[in-house]
Design a protein around this motif. Structure first.
Motif, PDB file in Angstrom:
ATOM      1  N   MET A   1       4.223   3.276  15.227  1.00 53.17           N
ATOM      2  CA  MET A   1       5.258   3.649  14.637  1.00 53.17           C
ATOM      3  C   MET A   1       5.643   5.080  14.934  1.00 53.17           C
ATOM      4  O   MET A   1       6.634   5.156  15.731  1.00 53.17           O
ATOM      5  CB  MET A   1       5.211   3.640  13.063  1.00 53.17           C
ATOM      6  CG  MET A   1       5.912   4.125  12.251  1.00 53.17           C
ATOM      7  SD  MET A   1       7.875   3.499  12.263  1.00 53.17           S
ATOM      8  CE  MET A   1       7.561   2.056  11.256  1.00 53.17           C
ATOM      9  N   LEU A   2       4.830   6.172  14.532  1.00 56.44           N
ATOM     10  CA  LEU A   2       4.994   7.514  14.661  1.00 56.44           C
ATOM     11  C   LEU A   2       3.758   8.176  15.336  1.00 56.44           C
ATOM     12  O   LEU A   2       2.876   8.080  15.110  1.00 56.44           O
ATOM     13  CB  LEU A   2       5.623   8.113  13.716  1.00 56.44           C
ATOM     14  CG  LEU A   2       5.789   9.805  13.739  1.00 56.44           C
ATOM     15  CD1 LEU A   2       7.296   9.795  14.247  1.00 56.44           C
ATOM     16  CD2 LEU A   2       5.596  10.278  12.537  1.00 56.44           C
ATOM     17  N   GLN A   3       4.147   8.793  16.445  1.00 56.52           N
ATOM     18  CA  GLN A   3       3.189   9.450  17.174  1.00 56.52           C
ATOM     19  C   GLN A   3       3.274  10.769  17.524  1.00 56.52           C
ATOM     20  O   GLN A   3       4.667  11.008  18.151  1.00 56.52           O
ATOM     21  CB  GLN A   3       2.562   8.696  18.498  1.00 56.52           C
ATOM     22  CG  GLN A   3       1.871   7.517  18.353  1.00 56.52           C
ATOM     23  CD  GLN A   3       1.787   6.748  19.732  1.00 56.52           C
ATOM     24  OE1 GLN A   3       2.635   6.677  20.829  1.00 56.52           O
ATOM     25  NE2 GLN A   3       0.407   6.523  19.950  1.00 56.52           N
ATOM     26  N   LEU A   4       2.662  11.689  17.020  1.00 53.26           N
ATOM     27  CA  LEU A   4       2.799  13.214  17.666  1.00 53.26           C
ATOM     28  C   LEU A   4       1.764  13.698  18.772  1.00 53.26           C
ATOM     29  O   LEU A   4       0.545  13.268  18.527  1.00 53.26           O
ATOM     30  CB  LEU A   4       2.597  14.178  16.422  1.00 53.26           C
ATOM     31  CG  LEU A   4       3.854  14.220  15.601  1.00 53.26           C
ATOM     32  CD1 LEU A   4       4.175  13.206  14.809  1.00 53.26           C
ATOM     33  CD2 LEU A   4       3.523  15.328  14.468  1.00 53.26           C
ATOM     34  N   GLN A   5       2.212  13.974  19.671  1.00 52.84           N
ATOM     35  CA  GLN A   5       1.385  14.327  20.941  1.00 52.84           C
ATOM     36  C   GLN A   5       1.295  16.093  20.998  1.00 52.84           C
ATOM     37  O   GLN A   5       2.315  16.459  21.763  1.00 52.84           O
ATOM     38  CB  GLN A   5       1.704  13.587  22.100  1.00 52.84           C
ATOM     39  CG  GLN A   5       1.413  11.993  22.114  1.00 52.84           C
ATOM     40  CD  GLN A   5       1.786  11.376  23.379  1.00 52.84           C
ATOM     41  OE1 GLN A   5       2.121  12.087  24.275  1.00 52.84           O
ATOM     42  NE2 GLN A   5       1.577   9.984  23.426  1.00 52.84           N
ATOM     43  N   ASN A   6       0.221  16.694  20.976  1.00 49.95           N
ATOM     44  CA  ASN A   6      -0.033  17.954  21.215  1.00 49.95           C
ATOM     45  C   ASN A   6       1.201  18.824  20.625  1.00 49.95           C
ATOM     46  O   ASN A   6       1.374  19.780  21.498  1.00 49.95           O
ATOM     47  CB  ASN A   6      -0.269  18.168  22.690  1.00 49.95           C
ATOM     48  CG  ASN A   6      -1.157  17.118  23.351  1.00 49.95           C
ATOM     49  OD1 ASN A   6      -0.906  16.154  24.058  1.00 49.95           O
ATOM     50  ND2 ASN A   6      -2.494  17.416  23.081  1.00 49.95           N
TER      51      ASN A   6
ATOM     52  N   PHE B   1       7.094  10.440  19.375  1.00 49.80           N
ATOM     53  CA  PHE B   1       7.727   9.402  19.664  1.00 49.80           C
ATOM     54  C   PHE B   1       7.677   8.506  18.443  1.00 49.80           C
ATOM     55  O   PHE B   1       6.799   8.455  17.528  1.00 49.80           O
ATOM     56  CB  PHE B   1       6.710   8.751  20.725  1.00 49.80           C
ATOM     57  CG  PHE B   1       6.473   9.147  21.823  1.00 49.80           C
ATOM     58  CD1 PHE B   1       7.327   9.031  22.980  1.00 49.80           C
ATOM     59  CD2 PHE B   1       5.538  10.454  21.996  1.00 49.80           C
ATOM     60  CE1 PHE B   1       7.222   9.535  24.199  1.00 49.80           C
ATOM     61  CE2 PHE B   1       5.511  10.973  23.397  1.00 49.80           C
ATOM     62  CZ  PHE B   1       6.328  10.602  24.521  1.00 49.80           C
ATOM     63  N   PHE B   2       8.925   7.851  18.372  1.00 50.45           N
ATOM     64  CA  PHE B   2       9.146   6.893  17.379  1.00 50.45           C
ATOM     65  C   PHE B   2       9.361   5.579  17.570  1.00 50.45           C
ATOM     66  O   PHE B   2      10.425   5.226  18.472  1.00 50.45           O
ATOM     67  CB  PHE B   2      10.217   7.526  16.381  1.00 50.45           C
ATOM     68  CG  PHE B   2      10.501   6.532  14.971  1.00 50.45           C
ATOM     69  CD1 PHE B   2       9.536   6.436  14.041  1.00 50.45           C
ATOM     70  CD2 PHE B   2      11.707   5.873  14.713  1.00 50.45           C
ATOM     71  CE1 PHE B   2       9.878   5.591  12.959  1.00 50.45           C
ATOM     72  CE2 PHE B   2      12.023   5.380  13.582  1.00 50.45           C
ATOM     73  CZ  PHE B   2      10.939   5.209  12.653  1.00 50.45           C
TER      74      PHE B   2
ATOM     75  N   ILE C   1      11.580  11.436  20.643  1.00 51.49           N
ATOM     76  CA  ILE C   1      12.708  11.733  19.785  1.00 51.49           C
ATOM     77  C   ILE C   1      12.591  13.491  19.557  1.00 51.49           C
ATOM     78  O   ILE C   1      13.123  13.685  18.559  1.00 51.49           O
ATOM     79  CB  ILE C   1      12.674  10.915  18.429  1.00 51.49           C
ATOM     80  CG1 ILE C   1      11.515  11.264  17.487  1.00 51.49           C
ATOM     81  CG2 ILE C   1      12.965   9.468  18.423  1.00 51.49           C
ATOM     82  CD1 ILE C   1      11.317  10.957  15.998  1.00 51.49           C
ATOM     83  N   THR C   2      11.898  13.680  20.402  1.00 57.19           N
ATOM     84  CA  THR C   2      11.610  15.349  20.278  1.00 57.19           C
ATOM     85  C   THR C   2      12.843  16.099  20.227  1.00 57.19           C
ATOM     86  O   THR C   2      12.785  17.020  19.657  1.00 57.19           O
ATOM     87  CB  THR C   2      10.495  15.799  21.390  1.00 57.19           C
ATOM     88  OG1 THR C   2       9.412  14.925  21.628  1.00 57.19           O
ATOM     89  CG2 THR C   2      10.134  17.120  21.118  1.00 57.19           C
TER      90      THR C   2
END
Length: 238
Positions: free
Chosen positions: A1-6, A60-61, A66-67
């Motif tokens: 669903m939602l991912q935050l990377q670094n 990422f969504f 979506i940054t």
């Protein structure tokens, strides 16, 4: 669903607020972000909503980057956000706000259900203006009702318990549990044990970093033990 990377976020002053944060909010789950004062919880929520732009990292969504999207564009993608300190809307009634949020005309039963879920009587509030005549607690409840009216794929709540009395808080817990389904995910910033108890996943943010994350069964016992030992892993962020 939602991912935050670094994800990192540095203020113009050079102060690091978030430091290489990576996490996942799974689809159809209730994820609670908790941690001590000043740990970066609210900053993280604002970056997810698009109110702040990370210094580095990616968001990422549903697999889409979506940054670079602003708040409105993220809302159109299906992300809603309830502020820790809600804004007021002079000239708009509660009815107007709920219909704008829902994107359609609502029936009286809809108003009763939405406002009743946050402990407000539709008859008393539906035609009131969303201005300084309402208390902070009333504004908070109305804002939560607008997020529920939007029924987006990801709802982000920043300390929804603030300004909510005990009876309404119990009702709100029920609403959060009912909202969980295969298509709707929630991310809640909170230090309240009752909200932690209904979480599927818990993420602990401290000093701008992810201290630990995992299922409620894995993370909550350690948090409660730490609180008993006066280590203060949970705290209210201002």
């Amino acid at each position: 669903m939602l991912q935050l990377q670094n994800i990192s976020w540095v203020l113009p002053s050079g102060e690091e607020i978030l430091k290489d944060v990576s996490l996942t909010v799974p689809k159809g789950k209730l994820t609670v972000v908790t941690g001590p004062n000043g740990g970066g919880k609210t900053s993280l929520a604002k970056i997810i909503a698009g109110l702040e732009t990370p210094t580095s990292g990616k968001i990422f969504f549903d697999g889409e980057d979506i940054t670079g999207l602003d708040t409105t564009e993220r809302a159109q993608k299906g992300i809603s956000y309830a502020f820790q300190q809600p804004v007021r809307f002079k000239g708009l009634s509660v009815r107007d706000l709920l219909e704008l949020s829902a994107g359609k005309k609502l029936m009286e039963a809809d108003y009763c259900e939405l406002l009743g879920s946050v402990g407000l009587c539709a008859h008393d509030y539906i035609d009131r203006e969303v201005n300084a005549s309402l208390s902070g607690g009333e504004i908070k409840r109305i804002e939560i009702a607008t997020v529920l009216a939007r029924n987006t794929r990801l709802s982000v709540f920043d300390e929804p318990e603030a300004g909510i009395d005990l009876w309404s808080f119990s009702g709100l817990i029920d609403v959060f549990q009912q909202q969980k389904n295969n298509e709707h995910s929630m991310l809640i910033i909170s230090h309240q044990e009752r909200i932690l108890q209904i979480a599927d996943e818990i993420i602990v943010i401290a000093d701008g970093k992810v201290r630990t994350s995992g299922s409620k069964e894995e993370v909550l016992p350690g948090l409660l033990e730490g609180e008993k030992a006066n280590q203060c892993p949970l705290g209210k962020e201002v």
